[in-house]
Motif scaffolding. Structure first.
Motif, PDB file in Angstrom:
ATOM      1  N   LEU A  37       0.836  -1.203   0.000  1.00  0.00           N
ATOM      2  CA  LEU A  37       0.000   0.000   0.000  1.00  0.00           C
ATOM      3  C   LEU A  37       0.869   1.251   0.000  1.00  0.00           C
ATOM      4  N   PHE A  38       1.886   1.255   0.841  1.00  0.00           N
ATOM      5  CA  PHE A  38       2.769   2.403   0.960  1.00  0.00           C
ATOM      6  C   PHE A  38       3.490   2.684  -0.358  1.00  0.00           C
ATOM      7  N   ASN A  39       3.991   1.628  -0.975  1.00  0.00           N
ATOM      8  CA  ASN A  39       4.715   1.792  -2.240  1.00  0.00           C
ATOM      9  C   ASN A  39       3.800   2.245  -3.363  1.00  0.00           C
ATOM     10  N   ALA A  40       2.596   1.667  -3.431  1.00  0.00           N
ATOM     11  CA  ALA A  40       1.648   2.049  -4.483  1.00  0.00           C
ATOM     12  C   ALA A  40       1.226   3.499  -4.327  1.00  0.00           C
ATOM     13  N   ALA A  41       1.031   3.922  -3.073  1.00  0.00           N
ATOM     14  CA  ALA A  41       0.658   5.315  -2.836  1.00  0.00           C
ATOM     15  C   ALA A  41       1.786   6.250  -3.239  1.00  0.00           C
ATOM     16  N   GLY A  42       3.038   5.855  -2.972  1.00  0.00           N
ATOM     17  CA  GLY A  42       4.183   6.672  -3.340  1.00  0.00           C
ATOM     18  C   GLY A  42       4.312   6.846  -4.837  1.00  0.00           C
ATOM     19  N   LYS A  43       3.896   5.840  -5.596  1.00  0.00           N
ATOM     20  CA  LYS A  43       3.957   5.899  -7.060  1.00  0.00           C
ATOM     21  C   LYS A  43       2.687   6.493  -7.660  1.00  0.00           C
ATOM     22  N   GLN A  44       1.713   6.827  -6.789  1.00  0.00           N
ATOM     23  CA  GLN A  44       0.402   7.323  -7.241  1.00  0.00           C
ATOM     24  C   GLN A  44      -0.228   6.339  -8.220  1.00  0.00           C
ATOM     25  N   ASP A  45      -0.088   5.055  -7.881  1.00  0.00           N
ATOM     26  CA  ASP A  45      -0.608   3.959  -8.701  1.00  0.00           C
ATOM     27  C   ASP A  45      -1.998   3.581  -8.191  1.00  0.00           C
ATOM     28  N   SER A  46      -3.035   4.107  -8.822  1.00  0.00           N
ATOM     29  CA  SER A  46      -4.408   3.894  -8.348  1.00  0.00           C
ATOM     30  C   SER A  46      -4.780   2.417  -8.309  1.00  0.00           C
ATOM     31  N   ALA A  47      -4.432   1.692  -9.363  1.00  0.00           N
ATOM     32  CA  ALA A  47      -4.754   0.265  -9.407  1.00  0.00           C
ATOM     33  C   ALA A  47      -4.002  -0.487  -8.314  1.00  0.00           C
ATOM     34  N   GLY A  48      -2.741  -0.129  -8.125  1.00  0.00           N
ATOM     35  CA  GLY A  48      -1.953  -0.764  -7.076  1.00  0.00           C
ATOM     36  C   GLY A  48      -2.508  -0.470  -5.692  1.00  0.00           C
ATOM     37  N   ILE A  49      -2.989   0.763  -5.498  1.00  0.00           N
ATOM     38  CA  ILE A  49      -3.586   1.131  -4.217  1.00  0.00           C
ATOM     39  C   ILE A  49      -4.839   0.298  -3.969  1.00  0.00           C
ATOM     40  N   ASP A  50      -5.674   0.162  -5.007  1.00  0.00           N
ATOM     41  CA  ASP A  50      -6.910  -0.617  -4.854  1.00  0.00           C
ATOM     42  C   ASP A  50      -6.598  -2.068  -4.500  1.00  0.00           C
ATOM     43  N   ASN A  51      -5.619  -2.643  -5.158  1.00  0.00           N
ATOM     44  CA  ASN A  51      -5.247  -4.037  -4.866  1.00  0.00           C
ATOM     45  C   ASN A  51      -4.704  -4.169  -3.443  1.00  0.00           C
ATOM     46  N   ALA A  52      -3.872  -3.219  -3.044  1.00  0.00           N
ATOM     47  CA  ALA A  52      -3.311  -3.264  -1.697  1.00  0.00           C
ATOM     48  C   ALA A  52      -4.394  -3.064  -0.645  1.00  0.00           C
ATOM     49  N   MET A  53      -5.369  -2.218  -0.937  1.00  0.00           N
ATOM     50  CA  MET A  53      -6.432  -1.968   0.031  1.00  0.00           C
ATOM     51  C   MET A  53      -7.249  -3.222   0.295  1.00  0.00           C
ATOM     52  N   ALA A  54      -7.427  -4.064  -0.715  1.00  0.00           N
ATOM     53  CA  ALA A  54      -8.150  -5.328  -0.512  1.00  0.00           C
ATOM     54  C   ALA A  54      -7.407  -6.196   0.500  1.00  0.00           C
ATOM     55  N   ASP A  55      -6.078  -6.233   0.400  1.00  0.00           N
ATOM     56  CA  ASP A  55      -5.285  -7.009   1.360  1.00  0.00           C
ATOM     57  C   ASP A  55      -5.322  -6.363   2.748  1.00  0.00           C
ATOM     58  N   ILE A  56      -5.286  -5.031   2.793  1.00  0.00           N
ATOM     59  CA  ILE A  56      -5.338  -4.320   4.070  1.00  0.00           C
ATOM     60  C   ILE A  56      -6.663  -4.605   4.783  1.00  0.00           C
ATOM     61  N   ARG A  57      -7.748  -4.619   4.022  1.00  0.00           N
ATOM     62  CA  ARG A  57      -9.050  -4.921   4.629  1.00  0.00           C
ATOM     63  C   ARG A  57      -9.054  -6.317   5.235  1.00  0.00           C
ATOM     64  N   ALA A  58      -8.439  -7.267   4.555  1.00  0.00           N
ATOM     65  CA  ALA A  58      -8.373  -8.627   5.087  1.00  0.00           C
ATOM     66  C   ALA A  58      -7.558  -8.661   6.374  1.00  0.00           C
ATOM     67  N   VAL A  59      -6.459  -7.915   6.409  1.00  0.00           N
ATOM     68  CA  VAL A  59      -5.628  -7.851   7.623  1.00  0.00           C
ATOM     69  C   VAL A  59      -6.424  -7.245   8.782  1.00  0.00           C
ATOM     70  N   LEU A  60      -7.116  -6.143   8.498  1.00  0.00           N
ATOM     71  CA  LEU A  60      -7.874  -5.464   9.547  1.00  0.00           C
ATOM     72  C   LEU A  60      -9.025  -6.329  10.065  1.00  0.00           C
ATOM     73  N   PHE A  61      -9.694  -7.008   9.146  1.00  0.00           N
ATOM     74  CA  PHE A  61     -10.823  -7.848   9.566  1.00  0.00           C
ATOM     75  C   PHE A  61     -10.345  -8.975  10.464  1.00  0.00           C
ATOM     76  N   ALA A  62      -9.202  -9.568  10.118  1.00  0.00           N
ATOM     77  CA  ALA A  62      -8.651 -10.623  10.965  1.00  0.00           C
ATOM     78  C   ALA A  62      -8.258 -10.091  12.336  1.00  0.00           C
ATOM     79  N   ARG A  63      -7.830  -8.824  12.391  1.00  0.00           N
ATOM     80  CA  ARG A  63      -7.425  -8.215  13.663  1.00  0.00           C
ATOM     81  C   ARG A  63      -8.604  -7.985  14.589  1.00  0.00           C
ATOM     82  N   ILE A  64      -9.741  -7.576  14.049  1.00  0.00           N
ATOM     83  CA  ILE A  64     -10.846  -7.172  14.913  1.00  0.00           C
ATOM     84  C   ILE A  64     -11.915  -8.239  15.069  1.00  0.00           C
ATOM     85  N   ASN A  65     -11.849  -9.295  14.282  1.00  0.00           N
ATOM     86  CA  ASN A  65     -12.915 -10.310  14.329  1.00  0.00           C
ATOM     87  C   ASN A  65     -12.715 -11.244  15.523  1.00  0.00           C
TER      88      ASN A  65
END
Length: 465
Positions: A437-465
């Motif tokens: 996510l950090f790298n994609a944001a640094g490159k202003q890569d919208s598609a990369g950000i979207d893909n990384a956000m899907a993984d981030i959501r999975a990480v967060l859901f596992a943390r709070i579930n």
């Protein structure tokens, strides 16, 4: 009750035993009036749990027994049809002021509400308590006893259990001040064992509430993920026409950037608070709390357990913040505002200060002016500070019973942060998700950000579930 019936339960008991607190907790309604003084509830009031604007289950908060021994004497002298005992009592005493509260609390039971009797297990069993238990036994209706040990004091718990087993179909210990969502669902599920006729309707309620809990978690994850995306992509700009005002303009731009992040964090907290139906409690943290500290205060970073070495390593691993770095939090300090650090590598940038947050670029625009642009954030520590703070807030909200009226938030926070923030304990795969996510944001890569956000959501859901 069938699966299409809306279950209704009357919460009965002696004054000041925790009936209103239990109702507040079971209905997730923190507007229910809860008072430390006995006799505050003088009239029955029904509270409905809704789902998608449709009623799901109802609880009736009732006054406490005031004349249990006299009421019991009447019940014992009754010689009519057993199934008519409540109707007969109400008909005979509806205009008798001696039995005003008894008529008020027994009326919903006479209309078909299930019985949940609440007692304070921190005190001894008294004769009035035994009279109340016997009254409910003589109704012949299915009933559950709930032992609410105030202040966690269980000194008399065994005695209460022994008495309740003689006269109730089920007995549960339930601290309405500390109960979390799982405790609430467990209590509702236990009601199914009291009477087989209750099972179809209550099974539907428990299933629906479990599904709703999952929806809430996903909405919370979406809000958290959007906060992180905002932090890594947000920019603020201003047109500079007069070079003599550059210092003043830069200072205002930095203040805007800071305030935008603060407001976004505050909006995310509010989304989470409303998702879990806290309309009164707003987690006003006491002095010393990491959530009370300003987002850009150095103490915030210290309290979350982030060290310079960890920050430097993280920045180097994820590409770091290279180029011109703006010190957003150093106004009035020796470092100065908008200190240009040159083309330093990520690890070196992280070592230079805990409050270096973003980078800026200056690009020429027509008419001889300049456009000053601040952002996006290129320091990984800011991302992890936001992550730790919002996860901590989530823990406070979801750990707090709706029936609780005092504030023990700091104790919860201290327990959650006893070994540092969440970012210190991420697994390798979780770290990879944030790195992408950090790298994609640094490159202003919208598609990369979207893909990384899907993984981030999975990480967060596992943390709070």
């Amino acid at each position: 009750m069938t699966h299409t019936t809306i279950p209704e339960f009357a919460i009965l008991g002696h004054p000041n035993e925790g009936k209103s607190t239990l109702v507040s907790t079971l209905t997730e309604d923190d507007t229910v009036r809860v008072s430390p003084f006995p006799g505050e509830t003088t009239a029955s009031r029904t509270y409905t749990v809704t789902l998608n604007d449709a009623p799901l289950i109802r609880f009736v908060d009732t006054p406490g027994f005031q004349a249990p021994k006299k009421t019991l004497a009447w019940f014992r002298s009754y010689t009519g049809a057993p199934e008519r005992i409540l109707d007969a009592f109400l008909a005979e005493h509806q205009d008798d002021q001696t039995f005003t509260d008894e008529c008020e609390l027994l009326a919903p039971v006479a209309k078909g509400a299930g019985i949940i009797y609440v007692a304070d297990g921190s005190r001894p069993v008294r004769q009035n308590d035994l009279a109340e238990m016997e009254i409910l036994r003589l109704t012949g209706l299915p009933r559950m006893a709930v032992i609410n040990c105030k202040g966690g004091n269980e000194k008399h718990l065994a005695a209460w259990r022994a008495e309740f087993r003689k006269t109730f179909n089920a007995v549960r210990v339930f601290n309405a001040h500390t109960a979390a969502i799982k405790d609430r669902l467990d209590l509702l599920a236990a009601l199914m064992t009291v009477d087989p006729e209750w099972e179809p309707a209550l099974s539907h309620v428990v299933t629906a509430l479990n599904e709703e809990w999952g929806h809430r978690l996903r909405r919370s994850v979406d809000a958290m993920a959007e906060l992180l995306r905002f932090a890594l992509t947000h920019t603020v700009s201003v047109t500079l026409r007069d070079d003599t005002k550059k210092g003043e303009t830069e200072k205002k731009l930095a203040a805007r950037f800071q305030e935008d992040l603060r407001k976004k964090e505050a909006r995310t907290r509010e989304q989470i608070r409303r998702t879990f139906r806290h309309s009164v409690f707003d987690v006003t943290m006491p002095e010393g709390s990491v959530l009370q500290q300003d987002l850009f205060d150095k103490r915030t970073f210290k309290l979350l357990g982030l060290t310079q070495k960890q920050l430097a390593t993280a920045a180097a691993t994820c590409g770091g913040a290279a180029g011109a770095v703006i010190d957003l939090a150093a106004a009035g300090h020796s470092l100065g505002l908008f200190t240009v650090l040159g083309s330093l590598g990520g690890a070196a940038s992280a070592f230079l200060g805990e409050r270096r947050i973003a980078r800026a670029k200056v690009s020429g625009i027509p008419l001889g002016g300049q456009e000053l642009t601040l952002g996006p954030c290129r320091n990984l520590q800011m991302l992890f500070v936001l992550l730790d703070r919002i996860l901590l807030y989530f823990t406070l909200i979801t750990s707090r019973s709706h029936g609780k009226r005092d504030d023990a938030a700091l104790a919860i926070e201290e327990a959650a942060l006893s070994d540092g923030g969440t970012s210190r304990h991420l697994s390798s795969s979780d770290k990879k998700a944030f790195q992408e996510l950090f790298n994609a944001a640094g490159k202003q890569d919208s598609a990369g950000i979207d893909n990384a956000m899907a993984d981030i959501r999975a990480v967060l859901f596992a943390r709070i579930n």
